[in-house]
Design an enzyme around this catalytic site. Structure first.
Site, PDB file in Angstrom:
ATOM      1  N   HIS A 185     -11.952  -5.338   7.275  1.00  0.00           N
ATOM      2  CA  HIS A 185     -12.611  -5.075   5.993  1.00  0.00           C
ATOM      3  C   HIS A 185     -13.836  -4.193   6.159  1.00  0.00           C
ATOM      4  O   HIS A 185     -14.196  -3.450   5.266  1.00  0.00           O
ATOM      5  CB  HIS A 185     -13.039  -6.392   5.329  1.00  0.00           C
ATOM      6  CG  HIS A 185     -11.919  -7.177   4.731  1.00  0.00           C
ATOM      7  ND1 HIS A 185     -10.953  -7.767   5.495  1.00  0.00           N
ATOM      8  CD2 HIS A 185     -11.624  -7.469   3.444  1.00  0.00           C
ATOM      9  CE1 HIS A 185     -10.096  -8.391   4.700  1.00  0.00           C
ATOM     10  NE2 HIS A 185     -10.472  -8.223   3.452  1.00  0.00           N
TER      11      HIS A 185
ATOM     12  N   GLU B 285       0.802  -1.232   0.000  1.00  0.00           N
ATOM     13  CA  GLU B 285       0.000   0.000   0.000  1.00  0.00           C
ATOM     14  C   GLU B 285       0.829   1.273   0.000  1.00  0.00           C
ATOM     15  O   GLU B 285       0.374   2.307  -0.479  1.00  0.00           O
ATOM     16  CB  GLU B 285      -0.977   0.012   1.179  1.00  0.00           C
ATOM     17  CG  GLU B 285      -2.273  -0.764   0.932  1.00  0.00           C
ATOM     18  CD  GLU B 285      -2.128  -2.259   1.148  1.00  0.00           C
ATOM     19  OE1 GLU B 285      -1.054  -2.681   1.620  1.00  0.00           O
ATOM     20  OE2 GLU B 285      -3.079  -3.002   0.854  1.00  0.00           O
TER      21      GLU B 285
END
Lengths: 323, 326
Positions: free
Chosen positions: A130, A61
């Site tokens: 999530h 990321e």
């Protein structure tokens, strides 16, 4: 007059991507598996725009986000897709400590026109990482705008606005709204950032809700119709927050319930409550109620339906302030 | 590729200037005339000067944090008056007095420093990506050995090699990160050994030799502009002083030995460069004296400019207006 075409929210987002990439060649997307498309919001884009503008990266990321961050300094207008919004935390340092504060710290010389996006939300039993909504974590830092659509119309308009904005904008979307269908004009249009909308008029209580919780708010308002008249306000943007629209509604209703799919403490619900007390204390006929996630990590498994805000909890809060 | 005499003269001049700038900053922090802290580059100014002097105007330059990037600023032709004004919180500072040592000169494609060491491994990917898309520009990304402990360093090298980005990873290895020695913090003595895992060409050079640094970076830049991808240049250098002025100069928990530091001083890059330009008749002693005199005058003008600039204390309303693009 012909009916406005209906689209699922996720396709409304994709239409904004497509139209803005056609309109401005500086716009490109970077993310993980966006060419193939984990979610359908990027489906088919690589065929039209190629791998120079639909850029897949390794599972990293910092590098993925850096592709957007650095390119924005060089005049590009990137959209960086974290897939799940919670994954932004893997790049939280460059987003919150640098990107958001960059313009100000460097003397307002530079602009970073970029969109940071990802899906989130309780209801799919995906576990805390999530599912968790991250809008409040991001919105705490000045220099970055944060929004979340409740309807397909707003999804396309807010995304178009986010891409055209010269500031970094975090556009979060809720998985529970992904396939919701609604009218979406075919031509490009903008829903301005920082502007709330009265989505349902009512006279007894102001109910602020957004994203998936906007749907829950409508369920409650429908159920109470004839008994309690509920006005629903969708803030649409968390930062900057349009408090004036809420205060205006309170002039009529005098009662406020804020739903925020986030932890109870230090949430947008807390912020709205604080600002209303600061600026609209005299408008209130009852205490403000917040409907949020209690201060516990969002569990996986079968606990989401009663841990996250839900119609029962919203109805109880509305009845409470209308006693 | 051997440097021409004019190139050597320019490098020598920039090295002397950078050395004067660094000493100016050390003096000022000790006099209480600088905001925050100063991480002296004393004895290690050659790497930055050599790496930056011959970059193209469109190349992106990320300076190393040591000496607060002054070696790179000297090579890049940055307005050091505005740089010092920034470090003293003045209205004529390059960022209006808001950044202090996180200075930037966007017009010079120096996009800003950060107190988070290794932060640049994030945007460097996008800098390289943008340079490749636009063509004929590259990134010189400087950092120290300590920053290669960051995970982002590995992500940046991975992306750069995957996409053959025009980036020179330029590492100033002085063997120290605050009080930590490289032998305690890295398994291999050469940071450039990391590049091997990504298949990235790497070279180790003497960072005290401003001419060797410049020759290497010119070649690495050509490699990048030819579309051949990133390279890793490790410039071995040293640290004559403490990490930042006023803190103890330790290795682990023990003071560094005076005899060792005296030995290091023999490798002062200004001394080495002076010996060479005289030996090769690039400059005469008289010309060198003139360069020194001009550097002194430049520093005096820089300090006058910064000292005469008013303190920046804008209103809250003015500051709020600077957060977002309207």
């Amino acid at each position: 007059m012909s009916e406005v075409r209906e689209l699922p929210l996720v396709e409304a987002i994709r239409e904004a991507y497509r139209q803005e990439m056609e309109r401005d060649e500086r716009v490109f997307m970077v993310g993980q598996d966006i060419a193939g498309g984990i979610f359908p919001h990027t489906k088919g884009l690589v065929e039209q725009f190629g791998t120079d503008r639909i850029v897949d990266t390794p599972l990293a990321e910092i590098g993925m986000y850096g592709t957007a961050f650095g390119a924005a300094m060089e005049g590009f207008r990137p959209i960086v897709d974290f897939m799940f919004a919670g994954f932004f935390l893997n790049a939280a340092s460059p987003i919150l400590a640098q990107t958001a504060q960059f313009r100000f710290i460097h003397g307002s010389q530079m602009s970073l026109p970029m969109v940071i996006t990802g899906a989130c939300g309780a209801g799919m039993r995906l576990g805390n990482e999530h599912a968790m909504l991250v809008h409040n974590m991001i919105a705490q830092v000045p220099g970055i705008k944060v929004c979340m659509p409740s309807t397909p119309y707003d999804a396309k308009g807010l995304m178009t606005a986010a891409i055209r904005d010269d500031n970094p904008v975090a556009f979060i979307w809720h998985l529970g709204t992904m396939m919701d269908r609604g009218p979406v004009p075919e031509e490009p249009y903008v829903v301005p950032l920082g502007v709330a909308e009265v989505k349902r008029e009512g006279g007894d209580v102001t109910l602020v809700a957004n994203g998936f919780q906007y749907k829950n708010a409508q369920i409650v308002a429908d159920k109470l119709a004839g008994e309690i008249s509920v006005e629903i306000i969708d803030p649409r943007t968390f930062s900057p927050l349009d408090i004036d629209t809420i205060l205006k509604s309170l002039e009529k209703t005098g009662r406020l319930v804020v739903v925020d799919e986030s932890w109870e403490s230090r949430s947008t619900a807390s912020e709205i409550a604080a600002q209303v007390v600061d600026r609209g204390f005299d408008l209130l006929d009852a205490p403000i109620r917040r409907v949020t996630i209690p201060n516990i990590p969002l569990p996986g498994g079968h606990m989401e339906p009663y841990v996250a805000p839900n119609p029962d909890a919203i109805e109880a809060a509305v009845r409470d302030v209308c006693r | 590729m051997a440097l021409g005499k004019e190139q050597m003269k320019l490098l020598y001049r920039n090295l002397v200037r950078a050395d004067h700038f660094d000493k100016m900053m050390m003096n000022r922090i000790m006099q209480g005339k600088l905001i925050g802290f100063y991480h002296p580059g004393d004895g290690a100014m050659a790497a930055g000067v050599g790496a930056s002097t011959f970059l193209g105007d469109n190349d992106i330059l990320n300076p190393h944090h040591r000496a607060h990037g002054l070696g790179y600023a000297a090579g890049r032709g940055v307005d050091v008056g505005r740089y010092l004004a920034e470090h003293t919180g003045k209205v004529d500072g390059c960022c209006g007095g808001r950044s202090s040592f996180h200075w930037s000169f966007p017009e010079k494609k120096m996009y800003g420093a950060s107190g988070f060491i290794g932060w640049h491994f994030c945007p460097v990917v996008g800098w390289g990506w943008a340079c490749k898309r636009k063509g004929n520009q590259m990134v010189l990304m400087a950092s120290g050995d300590g920053s290669y402990g960051q995970g982002g360093a590995h992500e940046a090298m991975l992306f750069a090699m995957n996409w053959k980005l025009p980036i020179v990873f330029f590492c100033e290895n002085n063997g120290m990160a605050i009080h930590s020695t490289i032998s305690d913090m890295h398994p291999m003595p050469d940071i450039s050994s990391l590049a091997q895992g990504y298949g990235m060409p790497a070279v180790v050079i003497d960072g005290q030799d401003v001419f060797a640094v410049a020759e290497t970076v010119i070649a690495a830049r050509e490699h990048a502009l030819a579309g051949k991808g990133p390279t890793f240049v490790e410039a071995k250098t040293l640290r004559l002083r403490e990490h930042d002025v006023g803190t103890p100069d330790l290795a682990r928990a023990e003071p560094r030995e005076a005899a060792y530091l005296e030995e290091l001083k023999k490798r002062d890059p200004v001394v080495l460069a002076t010996t060479r330009v005289l030996a090769e008749k690039v400059l005469t002693r008289k010309q060198i004296d003139k360069i020194y005199q001009e550097a002194k005058e430049e520093v005096a003008a820089i300090e006058k400019f910064a000292d005469e600039s008013p303190v920046a204390q804008p209103s809250i309303e003015e500051l709020l207006a600077g957060v977002y693009v309207a």
